[in-house]
Write an enzyme that holds these catalytic residues in place. Sequence first.
Site, PDB file in Angstrom:
ATOM      1  N   HIS A   9       0.789  -1.056   0.180  1.00  0.00           N
ATOM      2  CA  HIS A   9      -0.043   0.082  -0.036  1.00  0.00           C
ATOM      3  C   HIS A   9       1.004   1.343  -0.157  1.00  0.00           C
ATOM      4  O   HIS A   9       1.941   1.216   0.681  1.00  0.00           O
ATOM      5  CB  HIS A   9      -0.459  -0.151   1.058  1.00  0.00           C
ATOM      6  CG  HIS A   9      -1.839  -0.848   0.816  1.00  0.00           C
ATOM      7  ND1 HIS A   9      -2.513  -1.083   2.609  1.00  0.00           N
ATOM      8  CD2 HIS A   9      -2.808  -2.096  -0.034  1.00  0.00           C
ATOM      9  CE1 HIS A   9      -3.107  -2.300   1.723  1.00  0.00           C
ATOM     10  NE2 HIS A   9      -3.796  -2.615   0.394  1.00  0.00           N
ATOM     11  N   LYS A  13       5.012   1.964   0.814  1.00  0.00           N
ATOM     12  CA  LYS A  13       5.874   1.690   0.003  1.00  0.00           C
ATOM     13  C   LYS A  13       7.782   1.729   0.594  1.00  0.00           C
ATOM     14  O   LYS A  13       8.444   1.199   0.709  1.00  0.00           O
ATOM     15  CB  LYS A  13       5.683   2.288  -1.025  1.00  0.00           C
ATOM     16  CG  LYS A  13       4.459   1.622  -2.365  1.00  0.00           C
ATOM     17  CD  LYS A  13       4.202   2.444  -3.293  1.00  0.00           C
ATOM     18  CE  LYS A  13       3.137   2.105  -4.175  1.00  0.00           C
ATOM     19  NZ  LYS A  13       2.762   0.793  -3.649  1.00  0.00           N
ATOM     20  N   THR A  35       3.233  -5.382  -8.097  1.00  0.00           N
ATOM     21  CA  THR A  35       2.229  -4.717  -9.203  1.00  0.00           C
ATOM     22  C   THR A  35       2.819  -3.325  -9.160  1.00  0.00           C
ATOM     23  O   THR A  35       4.501  -2.924  -9.313  1.00  0.00           O
ATOM     24  CB  THR A  35       0.948  -4.077  -7.699  1.00  0.00           C
ATOM     25  OG1 THR A  35       1.814  -3.581  -6.248  1.00  0.00           O
ATOM     26  CG2 THR A  35       0.368  -5.638  -7.541  1.00  0.00           C
ATOM     27  N   GLY A  36       2.271  -2.647 -10.279  1.00  0.00           N
ATOM     28  CA  GLY A  36       2.919  -2.057 -10.972  1.00  0.00           C
ATOM     29  C   GLY A  36       3.968  -0.677 -10.387  1.00  0.00           C
ATOM     30  O   GLY A  36       5.548  -0.587 -10.293  1.00  0.00           O
ATOM     31  N   THR A  37       3.427   0.151  -9.976  1.00  0.00           N
ATOM     32  CA  THR A  37       3.944   1.138  -9.236  1.00  0.00           C
ATOM     33  C   THR A  37       4.705   0.866  -7.857  1.00  0.00           C
ATOM     34  O   THR A  37       6.570   1.128  -7.732  1.00  0.00           O
ATOM     35  CB  THR A  37       2.984   2.128  -8.016  1.00  0.00           C
ATOM     36  OG1 THR A  37       1.824   2.531  -8.985  1.00  0.00           O
ATOM     37  CG2 THR A  37       3.450   3.278  -7.556  1.00  0.00           C
ATOM     38  N   THR A  38       4.565  -0.266  -6.985  1.00  0.00           N
ATOM     39  CA  THR A  38       5.610  -1.271  -6.015  1.00  0.00           C
ATOM     40  C   THR A  38       6.673  -1.598  -7.097  1.00  0.00           C
ATOM     41  O   THR A  38       8.063  -0.996  -6.685  1.00  0.00           O
ATOM     42  CB  THR A  38       4.888  -1.805  -5.602  1.00  0.00           C
ATOM     43  OG1 THR A  38       3.649  -1.290  -4.916  1.00  0.00           O
ATOM     44  CG2 THR A  38       5.500  -3.262  -4.832  1.00  0.00           C
ATOM     45  N   SER A  55      -0.730  -1.920 -11.712  1.00  0.00           N
ATOM     46  CA  SER A  55      -0.825  -1.298 -10.577  1.00  0.00           C
ATOM     47  C   SER A  55      -1.884  -2.416  -9.979  1.00  0.00           C
ATOM     48  O   SER A  55      -3.024  -2.380 -10.614  1.00  0.00           O
ATOM     49  CB  SER A  55      -0.933   0.286 -11.358  1.00  0.00           C
ATOM     50  OG  SER A  55       0.003   1.246 -11.139  1.00  0.00           O
ATOM     51  N   GLY A  56      -1.681  -2.074  -9.406  1.00  0.00           N
ATOM     52  CA  GLY A  56      -3.113  -3.017  -8.031  1.00  0.00           C
ATOM     53  C   GLY A  56      -4.004  -2.363  -8.172  1.00  0.00           C
ATOM     54  O   GLY A  56      -5.061  -3.221  -8.500  1.00  0.00           O
ATOM     55  N   ASP A  61      -3.571  -7.005  -8.629  1.00  0.00           N
ATOM     56  CA  ASP A  61      -2.772  -7.892  -7.228  1.00  0.00           C
ATOM     57  C   ASP A  61      -3.573  -9.213  -8.219  1.00  0.00           C
ATOM     58  O   ASP A  61      -3.255 -10.410  -7.730  1.00  0.00           O
ATOM     59  CB  ASP A  61      -4.080  -7.430  -6.286  1.00  0.00           C
ATOM     60  CG  ASP A  61      -5.605  -7.145  -6.375  1.00  0.00           C
ATOM     61  OD1 ASP A  61      -4.954  -6.556  -7.660  1.00  0.00           O
ATOM     62  OD2 ASP A  61      -6.272  -6.860  -5.192  1.00  0.00           O
ATOM     63  N   ASP A  81      -1.338  -1.413   4.947  1.00  0.00           N
ATOM     64  CA  ASP A  81      -1.780  -0.317   5.803  1.00  0.00           C
ATOM     65  C   ASP A  81      -2.582  -0.560   6.296  1.00  0.00           C
ATOM     66  O   ASP A  81      -4.140  -0.234   5.973  1.00  0.00           O
ATOM     67  CB  ASP A  81      -1.845   0.983   4.894  1.00  0.00           C
ATOM     68  CG  ASP A  81      -1.956   2.362   6.827  1.00  0.00           C
ATOM     69  OD1 ASP A  81      -2.222   1.901   7.234  1.00  0.00           O
ATOM     70  OD2 ASP A  81      -1.953   3.088   6.405  1.00  0.00           O
ATOM     71  N   HIS A  88      -8.384   3.128  -3.274  1.00  0.00           N
ATOM     72  CA  HIS A  88      -7.640   2.822  -4.815  1.00  0.00           C
ATOM     73  C   HIS A  88      -6.704   1.218  -4.442  1.00  0.00           C
ATOM     74  O   HIS A  88      -6.219   0.669  -5.311  1.00  0.00           O
ATOM     75  CB  HIS A  88      -7.306   4.108  -5.428  1.00  0.00           C
ATOM     76  CG  HIS A  88      -6.424   4.380  -4.096  1.00  0.00           C
ATOM     77  ND1 HIS A  88      -6.156   5.491  -3.093  1.00  0.00           N
ATOM     78  CD2 HIS A  88      -4.263   4.502  -4.606  1.00  0.00           C
ATOM     79  CE1 HIS A  88      -4.894   5.778  -3.139  1.00  0.00           C
ATOM     80  NE2 HIS A  88      -4.021   4.583  -4.166  1.00  0.00           N
ATOM     81  N   ASP A  91      -6.999  -4.633  -2.590  1.00  0.00           N
ATOM     82  CA  ASP A  91      -7.312  -5.196  -1.035  1.00  0.00           C
ATOM     83  C   ASP A  91      -6.946  -7.095  -1.182  1.00  0.00           C
ATOM     84  O   ASP A  91      -6.996  -7.333  -2.125  1.00  0.00           O
ATOM     85  CB  ASP A  91      -9.768  -5.701  -1.318  1.00  0.00           C
ATOM     86  CG  ASP A  91     -10.070  -6.340  -0.492  1.00  0.00           C
ATOM     87  OD1 ASP A  91      -9.646  -5.647   1.382  1.00  0.00           O
ATOM     88  OD2 ASP A  91     -10.929  -7.096  -0.395  1.00  0.00           O
ATOM     89  N   ARG A  97      -7.486 -15.155   0.366  1.00  0.00           N
ATOM     90  CA  ARG A  97      -8.165 -16.164   0.736  1.00  0.00           C
ATOM     91  C   ARG A  97      -7.361 -17.373   0.019  1.00  0.00           C
ATOM     92  O   ARG A  97      -7.126 -18.798  -0.130  1.00  0.00           O
ATOM     93  CB  ARG A  97      -9.676 -16.180   0.142  1.00  0.00           C
ATOM     94  CG  ARG A  97     -10.138 -17.594   0.009  1.00  0.00           C
ATOM     95  CD  ARG A  97     -11.306 -17.118  -0.842  1.00  0.00           C
ATOM     96  NE  ARG A  97     -12.110 -16.072  -0.963  1.00  0.00           N
ATOM     97  CZ  ARG A  97     -12.383 -14.895  -0.571  1.00  0.00           C
ATOM     98  NH1 ARG A  97     -12.717 -14.892   0.275  1.00  0.00           N
ATOM     99  NH2 ARG A  97     -13.139 -13.707  -1.522  1.00  0.00           N
TER     100      ARG A  97
END
Length: 132
Positions: A9, A13, A35-38, A55-56, A61, A81, A88, A91, A97
């Site tokens: 999140h 980061k 994920t994209g930004t991470t 991106s998430g 995700d 977090d 945005h 989740d 799960r």
Amino acid sequence: MPRVALIAHDDEKPVIIDLAREYESLLSTFDLVATGTTGERIAEETGLSVERKESGPIGGDTQIGAEVVEERLDGIVFLRDPLTAQPHEPDITALLRICDVHDVPMATTRTSAEFLLDGLAAETGESARGQM
């Protein structure tokens, strides 16, 4: 070679980047997906090679969840977090799960991420942290 997914999140980061720096030597021997930004931030700030998904917020995700189903991941670090996650941000519920269904470990805190990475290092005979 272990394959590990990295997700964080926004407020987490900096923590995941610090973790990647500390474990850079080990992570350089892993196949990394994020994920994209991470993934972009980790690659830019560490020099690690990271396969970037979307991106998430737009499905990254979910793409990582599909890799769990396809038995392509050995673990996920999802630093979330728990108090102020934004709408945005990805989740964790569905991803958690699917990890439980397929018995894939997911770390959600810095400490649990260290245990996950140390465990994968032990399985591969690698040294876990660059400083050790």
